[in-house]
Write a protein that holds these residues in place. Sequence first.
Motif, PDB file in Angstrom:
ATOM      1  N   SER A   4      -2.160  60.724  -4.822  1.00  0.00           N
ATOM      2  CA  SER A   4      -1.636  60.145  -5.713  1.00  0.00           C
ATOM      3  C   SER A   4      -0.662  58.976  -6.192  1.00  0.00           C
ATOM      4  CB  SER A   4      -3.515  59.543  -6.730  1.00  0.00           C
ATOM      5  OG  SER A   4      -3.006  60.556  -7.700  1.00  0.00           O
ATOM      6  N   PHE A   5      -0.081  60.762  -6.225  1.00  0.00           N
ATOM      7  CA  PHE A   5       1.329  60.343  -7.014  1.00  0.00           C
ATOM      8  C   PHE A   5       2.394  59.660  -5.919  1.00  0.00           C
ATOM      9  CE2 PHE A   5       5.303  62.531  -8.451  1.00  0.00           C
ATOM     10  CZ  PHE A   5       6.015  61.469 -10.006  1.00  0.00           C
ATOM     11  N   ARG A   6       2.013  60.680  -4.762  1.00  0.00           N
ATOM     12  CA  ARG A   6       3.328  60.202  -3.760  1.00  0.00           C
ATOM     13  C   ARG A   6       3.170  58.906  -3.205  1.00  0.00           C
ATOM     14  NH1 ARG A   6       2.662  65.196  -1.654  1.00  0.00           N
ATOM     15  NH2 ARG A   6       0.844  65.005  -0.804  1.00  0.00           N
ATOM     16  N   ASN A   7       1.775  58.621  -3.567  1.00  0.00           N
ATOM     17  CA  ASN A   7       0.944  57.251  -2.647  1.00  0.00           C
ATOM     18  C   ASN A   7       2.411  56.110  -4.372  1.00  0.00           C
ATOM     19  OD1 ASN A   7      -0.049  57.752  -0.960  1.00  0.00           O
ATOM     20  ND2 ASN A   7      -2.586  58.312  -1.744  1.00  0.00           N
ATOM     21  N   ARG A   8       1.456  56.078  -5.353  1.00  0.00           N
ATOM     22  CA  ARG A   8       2.478  55.542  -6.488  1.00  0.00           C
ATOM     23  C   ARG A   8       4.438  55.409  -5.808  1.00  0.00           C
ATOM     24  NH1 ARG A   8      -1.015  58.477 -10.612  1.00  0.00           N
ATOM     25  NH2 ARG A   8      -2.907  56.710 -10.621  1.00  0.00           N
ATOM     26  N   PHE A  61       3.294  61.011 -15.625  1.00  0.00           N
ATOM     27  CA  PHE A  61       1.883  60.524 -13.960  1.00  0.00           C
ATOM     28  C   PHE A  61       1.645  62.638 -13.465  1.00  0.00           C
ATOM     29  CE2 PHE A  61       3.955  56.802 -12.841  1.00  0.00           C
ATOM     30  CZ  PHE A  61       2.867  55.748 -13.146  1.00  0.00           C
ATOM     31  N   SER A  62       0.316  62.591 -13.152  1.00  0.00           N
ATOM     32  CA  SER A  62       0.365  63.923 -13.172  1.00  0.00           C
ATOM     33  C   SER A  62       0.868  64.652 -11.194  1.00  0.00           C
ATOM     34  CB  SER A  62      -1.170  64.322 -12.830  1.00  0.00           C
ATOM     35  OG  SER A  62      -1.275  65.634 -12.136  1.00  0.00           O
ATOM     36  N   PRO A  63       1.630  65.252 -11.461  1.00  0.00           N
ATOM     37  CA  PRO A  63       2.166  65.264  -9.396  1.00  0.00           C
ATOM     38  C   PRO A  63       1.680  66.395  -8.475  1.00  0.00           C
ATOM     39  CG  PRO A  63       2.955  67.039 -10.747  1.00  0.00           C
ATOM     40  CD  PRO A  63       2.404  65.355 -12.370  1.00  0.00           C
ATOM     41  N   VAL A  64       0.083  65.997  -8.949  1.00  0.00           N
ATOM     42  CA  VAL A  64      -0.722  66.824  -8.708  1.00  0.00           C
ATOM     43  C   VAL A  64      -1.743  65.953  -7.045  1.00  0.00           C
ATOM     44  CG1 VAL A  64      -2.951  68.385  -8.584  1.00  0.00           C
ATOM     45  CG2 VAL A  64      -1.314  68.853 -10.549  1.00  0.00           C
TER      46      VAL A  64
END
Length: 87
Positions: free
Chosen positions: A69-73, A63-66
């Motif tokens: 969307s990463f935090r939401n996942r 996953f891209s940590p940018v």
Amino acid sequence: LEDINNILNAGEVPDLFAADELGKIIELVRPLAKAAGKIETKDIIFGHFIQLCRENLHVVLAFSPVGDSFRNRLRMFPSLVNCCTID
């Protein structure tokens, strides 16, 4: 991601196999379960199959940590944090 979350958390995906597929799996795993000294019931043989899958399954996720969307996942699927190594 829901299926991956289930695999990480519980080791299986509920209702993944149809009844005929489940019967084939049980028949193929029966000799392995018997050799491992397990009682020959459908539930125990299927449990042995799940155990074999857990021991041999390796998953790599990228996953891209940018961005958000990463935090939401990670909030939606907590096993991505609790059951993984993040590097």
